[in-house]
Each structure stands twice: as C-alpha cells, then as structure tokens.
Design an enzyme around this catalytic site. Structure first.
Site, PDB file in Angstrom:
ATOM      1  N   CYS A  73     -18.765 -21.444 -70.430  1.00  0.00           N
ATOM      2  CA  CYS A  73     -17.615 -21.421 -69.513  1.00  0.00           C
ATOM      3  C   CYS A  73     -17.550 -22.595 -68.556  1.00  0.00           C
ATOM      4  CB  CYS A  73     -17.628 -20.165 -68.652  1.00  0.00           C
ATOM      5  SG  CYS A  73     -17.675 -18.644 -69.545  1.00  0.00           S
ATOM      6  N   HIS A 134     -14.462 -20.432 -61.690  1.00  0.00           N
ATOM      7  CA  HIS A 134     -15.837 -20.626 -62.162  1.00  0.00           C
ATOM      8  C   HIS A 134     -16.347 -22.063 -62.035  1.00  0.00           C
ATOM      9  CE1 HIS A 134     -18.947 -18.714 -65.149  1.00  0.00           C
ATOM     10  NE2 HIS A 134     -19.424 -18.915 -63.941  1.00  0.00           N
TER      11      HIS A 134
END
Ligand SMILES: *[C@@H]1O[C@H](CO)[C@@H](O)[C@H](O)[C@H]1NC(C)=O
Length: 574
Positions: A73, A134
């Site tokens: 990610c 993130h």
C-alpha cells in the site's frame, strides 16, 4: 482558393473543438485496496458481480498489463501520487515492515515531493481525496500536518489518514497478535538469556548490581510493558479515526454505512464543482481487512463477506458514474480505476473464511513481485475521446497516471527530478502502438527484486528475478506461515543467474528459461543488467521515511480529538 481557405478553416475549427474537449477535463480516480485482478467481471470473474466497474471496460479501455510500482500500500500509493518509484522519495523500507502502522509516527510523503494533486491545484482544479491516505500525518508535533493530504495539494479531505486493519474492528482478529505470537519466542529467549547471563556474571563476581538497581530495571520493564499493553488495547482509538480536513470527526471510526458516507461525500464534492475542473481521488478502504458491508449487501454475494465488500464498492462506483451522467459531465471527465496492488492471498479469518481476493491466473499476491502482486486492473473511461471496448496489452504502470493527467490539465512536469511514469494518452488514443516503458523495475520494499523488459522489436516480455520469496508451506501459493511474504534475508531465495521468464508465453511464471530453452538467454540478461545499472545510478540518497525511527509510535505525535483522559473518543458523524 476559396475552397482551400474553407478547408483550412474546417481543419482549424475541428482542431479547436478536439483541443477544447481534451484540455482540462475533470479527473475521477478510483483506487481499491488489496483488490485482485481476478475479482472483476471484466477481467474474467464469472461469479462476483461488478457490473459498474465492467461498464468502464466495455465503454472504455482495459489495460491487461497494468503494473503497480510496488506490491504494498504505502509505497504503491506514494508512487501513484508522485509518478516516481517509491525509493526516490524514501517511501521504501529496508526492514520487514513496509507500510505505516500508526497515526503517531513521523514518516510520510516528504513535503518536497510533488503530487499530481498539487500540480492540478496550481492549474485551477479543485481537488479532493475521499477515503484512505496511508502516507503519514505529522513530523514533529501532533498538529503540524506536514504529511497530511491538505499539505500535498488536496483542497478537501474526508477519510482515513492511516489504514483499515483487523484491529480497527472489534471481533475481527488482530494483526499485532499474529506479530507478537511470531516474535514473542525470540523476545522471551533474548530476555531469558540476558537474565541468565546477568545471574552468572553476578555469581562469578564479575558484575555487582545492587538490589536497588535491579529493582529499577524490573520497574522500567514493567512500565514499558504497561505502555505497550495500553497501546495495543487502545489501538482502535489511537489509529482508526476519520478526519474531515484537519479535524478528527470520528474516533474510532464506525463501519456503519461507511461506504454510503464516502459515496455521499464524493457526490457532494462533484455537485459543488460543476463549473470548474475538479480532481476527485476516491480511495476505497475496500477490500482490505477488516472487511465490512452494509445491511443491503451483507450475505448477498457468492463469496462471503469479501464478495459482499467488492459488490458494495462496485455499487458506489455506479453511484459516482450516475452522478457524472446526471450533471452532464461524463464527456468532460476522465475516469480511471485501479487497485493499489494484487490481492492478499494469505488473508484467512480466524474461523477459516477466505478474506483475500483472487489474482486470476497469476502467481502469488500482495507483497510479492510475482504477477499476482503487481498486475492490477487498469480501466480508463472518457466517452467521446477514448474509444469503447478496447483492450491494450502493452506494459503500463500506475505511475503513468501522473504525467497523463498533469499534461491533460495543462501543467508542466517538474524539471528538477526524475519522473518515472509516462503519458498514457498516445497509447490510449491509438496514436502509439508501443508502451514507452521498455523497462520496468520491480521493487520489494527498497530491494530491487526483478526487471521487466519489453523490447521494441519483439512481442516478448522478459522478466528477470534476482530473488523470489520462499513460499510457506512449501508448494503453497503464498507465505501462509508468516501471513505475508518478506523481501530479504532468510525469507527469500537469491538467484544467480537471475530467474528468467517470458511473460508473453508464460504469464503464470511457471517455466523459468535456461540457456538450453532460450538461445539468447545471456544476451537478454546482459541487456537487463545494463538497464538496471543505469537505473540504479539515477537514484539519489534520501532520508528513509520507513526507517524504524520513522514508523515507531511516538506518543507526542498522537492525534486525539478529546483529552487523553477521555480516551481519544468522539463522534461528530450523524
Ligand atoms: C472470482 O472472485 C472470487 C473472490 O475473490 C474467487 O473466489 C473466484 O475464484 C473468482 N473467480 C474466477 C473465475 O476467477
């Protein structure tokens, strides 16, 4: 003469018309989390229902070799936003943990990095990120927001600054427990060994420790363990919160109607911006665990909670496409859909349900550079500009979105740094036949794992691996014993000469080539080595944003919407 003038006028006016259509379109980017290429109808799934995503393929362009810049990610998203390999921004880890885990860590996308959002903003676009970020929050205090989306070119943010994980949802298991279980024997061994050696040294008279000092050490250890227990017990409060711009509006977040809330936010943002160009990055927390689906979707798919979550996300995309249609914006909007990397094949819940998706025919998944980890869906839809129902097999990268939309917005690419992405428009419009990526470099965290070479004069897609993850148990299609594959040390097998495949004939990466089966074996490897050394020389030393110091929990960076005594709890959502 008149006819000639007339013809010239016609040419001139059509070119104006096409230019007008092509300049400064709205941009809508959908990104799923951990979704596999084999989960979508348009990529061959026959049992999961994704009619809205499939429409993008039917009325637009389907990329069949769309490659994420990283199989994890945080680095994949950093590359997506900056158009650069994650190592260039320091967003690639040298140790086991390759993503940010805590809201109170100091690492993140460096302020000096230029995102496409910032460049579009400078061109007059209104920009929004809805969903998952993130890429860090703070640097030095709990409100400097140095890594926050609003500091990286977004005018509006509604979403999760960190990540949705099992520990965010009660009774959905824990990522940390697994880690603690895995490492606790080692920690116990080390502690035991230290105590025994202290005892022996004391007994031999080589070391004198007073009881007071010993007591102090024991107390310190107890306090430290206490803090850690407090932290993990309250993980949900400290890391799983929802923000609107700089404010925390729900801590911990509630999963109730979460998809509906994200969808509504996105629709409202579009409605507010019908007059000026906008960029909407809708970054879904689906289908990362903890999985969730609202009442309307729960129990409806053929693939358990995982399938329900995919189908609800698909519904949400349908809502956005409908909104664009209703507002007559479809012809002026470029829509893109992708996943940040391949499905997490090792994701199995405590009671044995499959919580990871499908990578179709491709080997491995998330955290590996087998095709299953990096070959992601890539769909582009722009009626009137891009032809419908076209499939493109050339290698492309998720980093290509950066130069593509920056150019469409009329902005200049930054001149002071290397941009690894390439403009997709010539390929999408059928003007170019070959991808501008002759080589793509596949990193596992900060380690160069494999190189892909698509020679201009041939159909072959060579891929050379310098190491491959050790699957466990042996023969499995993933690292089930550690839940995720790692990138170095004992977790991988090194290959010299590299393991070579021709993906054009062997997309499943089953048959490594040898000098006997491939007569150009050494020449191919030689070219790849050369490209690799050119690439490596173009890298510059930058601070590592995922160093242990930058990913650890720092209490003074902890964002908290209420006083600490109220346990960082608040709820300002309806
Ligand atoms: C469709 O997706 C589901 C869920 O990931 C998976 O179990 C199934 O194998 C997929 N089907 C195909 C044909 O890939």
């Amino acid at each position: 003469m008149m006819i000639l003038l007339y013809l010239m006028f016609c040419l001139w006016s059509t070119s104006i018309a096409t230019n007008k259509r092509i300049s400064k379109p709205n941009i809508v980017l959908f990104m799923a989390d951990d979704l596999g290429i084999g989960d979508l109808g348009c990529y061959g799934n026959t049992t999961l229902r994704t009619p809205n995503i499939d429409i993008l393929a039917k009325r637009g362009i389907k990329l069949t070799q769309h490659i994420a810049a990283s199989p994890l990610c945080t680095p994949s998203r950093a590359a997506f936003l900056t158009g650069r390999y994650p190592v260039r921004s320091g967003m690639a880890s040298l140790h086991h943990v390759g993503v940010f885990l805590f809201s109170a860590s100091s690492g993140g996308l460096p302020t000096e990095e230029i995102t496409f959002a910032r460049l579009l903003q400078q061109e007059g676009y209104t920009t929004a990120l809805i969903g998952k970020w993130h890429l860090g929050i703070n640097c030095h205090s709990n409100d400097d927001y140095c890594h926050h989306p609003l500091n990286h070119g977004f005018n509006y943010f509604y979403g999760f600054p960190v990540n949705n994980i099992r520990d965010c949802k009660p009774e959905h298991g824990s990522v940390f427990q697994r880690g603690i279980k895995m490492y606790s024997p080692t920690i116990l061994q080390i502690t035991g060994l230290a105590l025994i050696s202290l005892g022996v040294l004391h007994y031999l008279g080589l070391l004198r420790i007073s009881h007071r000092v010993l007591g102090f050490f024991i107390l310190m250890a107890a306090v430290l363990i206490g803090i850690l227990l407090f932290f993990f017990y309250n993980f949900r409060y400290l890391n799983c919160f929802l923000m609107r711009n700089y404010s925390i509006i729900q801590q911990p977040w509630s999963y109730k109607n979460l998809t509906q809330r994200f969808t509504e936010e996105a629709k409202r943002f579009i409605r507010r911006n019908t007059d000026a160009p906008f960029l909407l990055f809708l970054s879904y927390p689906q289908v990362h665990t903890a999985l969730f689906a609202s009442q309307l979707f729960r129990g409806k798919s053929k693939h358990g909670l995982y399938g329900d979550a995919v189908e609800e996300m698909d519904w949400s995309i349908g809502q956005i496409l409908q909104t664009l249609d209703q507002l007559n914006l479809s012809m002026q909007t470029l829509v893109y859909f992708t996943s940040d990397h391949g499905a997490h094949v090792e994701e199995i819940s405590d009671n044995g349900d499959i919580h990871g998706g499908s990578n179709g025919i491709y080997k491995g998944g998330k955290a590996t550079n087998w095709e299953g980890g990096i070959r992601v869906p890539g769909l582009l839809y722009w009626p009137g500009v891009l032809n419908p129902d076209i499939s493109i097999d050339e290698p492309t990268s998720n980093m290509d979105v950066f130069p593509t939309i920056v150019k469409l917005a009329g902005a200049q690419l930054p001149h002071d740094r290397i941009i690894d992405g390439r403009d997709l428009m010539p390929l999408l419009q059928g003007i170019a036949v070959f991808s501008k990526h002759e080589f793509l470099f596949h990193y596992c965290n900060a380690y160069l794992n494999a190189v892909r070479w698509h020679p201009r004069n041939s159909k072959s897609i060579w891929k050379a691996f310098f190491f491959t993850p050790k699957f466990s148990p042996e023969g499995a299609n993933g690292c089930f014993e550690s839940h995720v594959c790692f990138c170095h040390g004992n977790f991988v097998t090194y290959h010299d000469p590299p393991l070579l495949f021709d993906l054009s004939k062997d997309p499943e990466e089953k048959h490594p080539l040898t000098p006997e089966t491939e007569s150009d074996f050494y020449e191919i490897l030689h070219t790849i080595q050369q490209a690799m050394s050119d690439h490596t020389q173009s890298l510059m030393a930058v601070p590592n944003q995922l160093s242990l110091g930058n990913i650890m929990w720092k209490p003074w960076l902890q964002p908290c919407c209420s006083s600490f005594l109220k346990f960082c709890y608040c709820n300002h959502e309806p």
